[in-house]
Design an enzyme around this catalytic site. Structure first.
Site, PDB file in Angstrom:
ATOM      1  N   SER A  67      21.572   6.813 -16.309  1.00 49.00           N
ATOM      2  CA  SER A  67      22.692   7.837 -15.580  1.00 49.00           C
ATOM      3  C   SER A  67      23.606   7.039 -14.887  1.00 49.00           C
ATOM      4  O   SER A  67      24.749   7.711 -14.650  1.00 49.00           O
ATOM      5  CB  SER A  67      21.680   8.572 -14.586  1.00 49.00           C
ATOM      6  N   GLN A  87      33.394  19.752 -34.873  1.00 50.87           N
ATOM      7  CA  GLN A  87      32.149  18.845 -34.943  1.00 50.87           C
ATOM      8  C   GLN A  87      32.357  18.293 -33.496  1.00 50.87           C
ATOM      9  O   GLN A  87      31.126  18.065 -32.654  1.00 50.87           O
ATOM     10  CB  GLN A  87      32.150  17.762 -35.754  1.00 50.87           C
ATOM     11  N   VAL A  89      33.470  19.153 -30.672  1.00 48.12           N
ATOM     12  CA  VAL A  89      33.195  19.929 -29.757  1.00 48.12           C
ATOM     13  C   VAL A  89      31.718  20.445 -29.296  1.00 48.12           C
ATOM     14  O   VAL A  89      31.412  21.041 -28.438  1.00 48.12           O
ATOM     15  CB  VAL A  89      34.149  21.045 -29.214  1.00 48.12           C
ATOM     16  N   ARG A  90      30.861  20.046 -30.230  1.00 50.08           N
ATOM     17  CA  ARG A  90      29.691  20.407 -30.291  1.00 50.08           C
ATOM     18  C   ARG A  90      28.963  19.387 -29.327  1.00 50.08           C
ATOM     19  O   ARG A  90      27.795  19.482 -28.828  1.00 50.08           O
ATOM     20  CB  ARG A  90      28.891  20.204 -31.713  1.00 50.08           C
ATOM     21  N   GLN A  98      42.470  21.138 -25.984  1.00 52.23           N
ATOM     22  CA  GLN A  98      42.817  21.230 -27.607  1.00 52.23           C
ATOM     23  C   GLN A  98      44.116  21.973 -27.799  1.00 52.23           C
ATOM     24  O   GLN A  98      44.243  23.140 -27.317  1.00 52.23           O
ATOM     25  CB  GLN A  98      41.508  21.952 -28.451  1.00 52.23           C
ATOM     26  N   SER A 100      46.478  24.815 -28.856  1.00 51.80           N
ATOM     27  CA  SER A 100      46.368  26.181 -29.423  1.00 51.80           C
ATOM     28  C   SER A 100      47.274  26.558 -30.530  1.00 51.80           C
ATOM     29  O   SER A 100      48.169  25.838 -30.611  1.00 51.80           O
ATOM     30  CB  SER A 100      46.872  27.076 -28.199  1.00 51.80           C
ATOM     31  N   ASN A 167      32.068  10.575 -20.206  1.00 52.28           N
ATOM     32  CA  ASN A 167      31.543   9.090 -19.602  1.00 52.28           C
ATOM     33  C   ASN A 167      30.727   8.390 -20.515  1.00 52.28           C
ATOM     34  O   ASN A 167      30.277   8.810 -21.951  1.00 52.28           O
ATOM     35  CB  ASN A 167      30.523   9.693 -18.342  1.00 52.28           C
ATOM     36  N   ARG A 169      27.811   7.302 -20.876  1.00 49.37           N
ATOM     37  CA  ARG A 169      26.421   7.680 -21.195  1.00 49.37           C
ATOM     38  C   ARG A 169      26.289   8.688 -22.526  1.00 49.37           C
ATOM     39  O   ARG A 169      25.825   8.504 -23.448  1.00 49.37           O
ATOM     40  CB  ARG A 169      25.809   8.481 -20.194  1.00 49.37           C
ATOM     41  N   ARG A 178      27.843   9.844 -34.477  1.00 45.68           N
ATOM     42  CA  ARG A 178      28.829  10.198 -35.288  1.00 45.68           C
ATOM     43  C   ARG A 178      29.525   8.934 -35.794  1.00 45.68           C
ATOM     44  O   ARG A 178      30.417   8.989 -36.916  1.00 45.68           O
ATOM     45  CB  ARG A 178      30.107  10.603 -34.456  1.00 45.68           C
TER      46      ARG A 178
END
Ligand SMILES: Cc1cc2nc3c(=O)[nH]c(=O)nc-3n(C[C@H](O)[C@H](O)[C@H](O)COP(=O)(O)OP(=O)(O)OC[C@H]3O[C@@H](n4cnc5c(N)ncnc54)[C@H](O)[C@@H]3O)c2cc1C
Length: 214
Positions: A67, A87, A89-90, A98, A100, A167, A169, A178
């Site tokens: 943490s 993918q 933003v999951r 983003q 537009s 961040n 973590r 990924r």
């Protein structure tokens, strides 16, 4: 779109304030020390240098006390396809802004990310399909429909720019997932290039225990 474009057509860079400051690395280590020892922040922070901070943060990672890494924040600017942005933003533990498609755009072939797998002999055909997509998009605009409607005809390889604030973590989790062999090739390349940028700033120690590419 960011200027540094590579042959695969995606672009990955820092925002101007994107590299975590040396002091934020020290502060993250100090936070960890505060949690482990009975001393206050002022007493720790003035004596910690980069080397000591790095050594202590490595230990925190080993102990699973991750943490404290949330105090170290990265910001990137990427230009990728909508396949990859979907993918991206999951990963909920990050903030995104983003580009537009709600405003009418002058689309060109460069507004699409062409997969590197397309062979030279197939490239003209692939690009011709892109031009056809642009024609369809423009056709519906000319019929008087707004970009909100016309954009529904665009393909997932349409390019989008995204600013990401994440961040350390969460970025560890992102890299672990990924940069793995089963990740989609485009987001994997994006992750690899983000990781390379971080290594260039001598911050790779925050990620070195992750089994990249497995
Ligand atoms: C190879 C690959 C294939 C994938 N295929 C699919 C697919 O077919 N379909 C699909 O829908 N998704 C798919 N995903 C997306 C995947 O399921 C995750 O949504 C994505 O990788 C984000 O991971 P995350 O939840 O760990 O990250 P984040 O959202 O950033 O979350 C980080 C961590 O916070 C914790 N966390 C966050 N939110 C919650 C919560 N609500 N409750 C409890 N803990 C939470 C978890 O520990 C999580 O690991 C795929 C991902 C990969 C890497």
């Amino acid at each position: 779109m960011p200027k540094e474009m590579n042959s695969t057509g995606i672009s990955v860079g820092w925002t101007i304030s994107g590299v975590p400051s040396p002091q934020s690395i020290i502060d993250a280590a100090a936070a960890g020390m505060v949690s482990r020892q009975d001393l206050c922040y002022e007493e720790f922070s003035k004596d910690i240098n980069q080397e000591k901070a790095e050594e202590f943060l490595r230990k925190m990672i080993q102990w699973g006390h991750e943490s404290v890494l949330e105090h170290i924040v990265f910001q990137f600017w990427v230009s990728i396809s909508r396949v990859a942005s979907h993918q991206l933003v999951r990963h909920r533990m990050a903030s995104y802004t983003q580009m537009s498609l709600r405003k009418q755009r002058e689309l060109t072939v460069e507004s699409f990310v062409i997969p590197w797998q397309i062979k030279l002999e197939d490239l003209d055909e692939w690009i011709s399909d892109i031009r056809h997509t642009i024609e369809i998009y423009n056709k519906w605009l000319e019929k008087g429909y707004g970009p909100d409607v016309a954009r529904r005809k665009l393909t997932q390889e349409t390019r989008t720019d995204v600013v990401i604030t994440i961040n350390a973590r969460s970025l560890r989790n992102f890299f672990a997932l990924r940069m793995a062999h089963d990740a989609d090739f485009e987001i994997r390349e994006m992750a690899e290039r983000m990781h390379k940028l971080i290594e260039e700033k001598s911050l790779g120690f925050l990620f070195e225990d992750i089994g990249f590419g497995k």
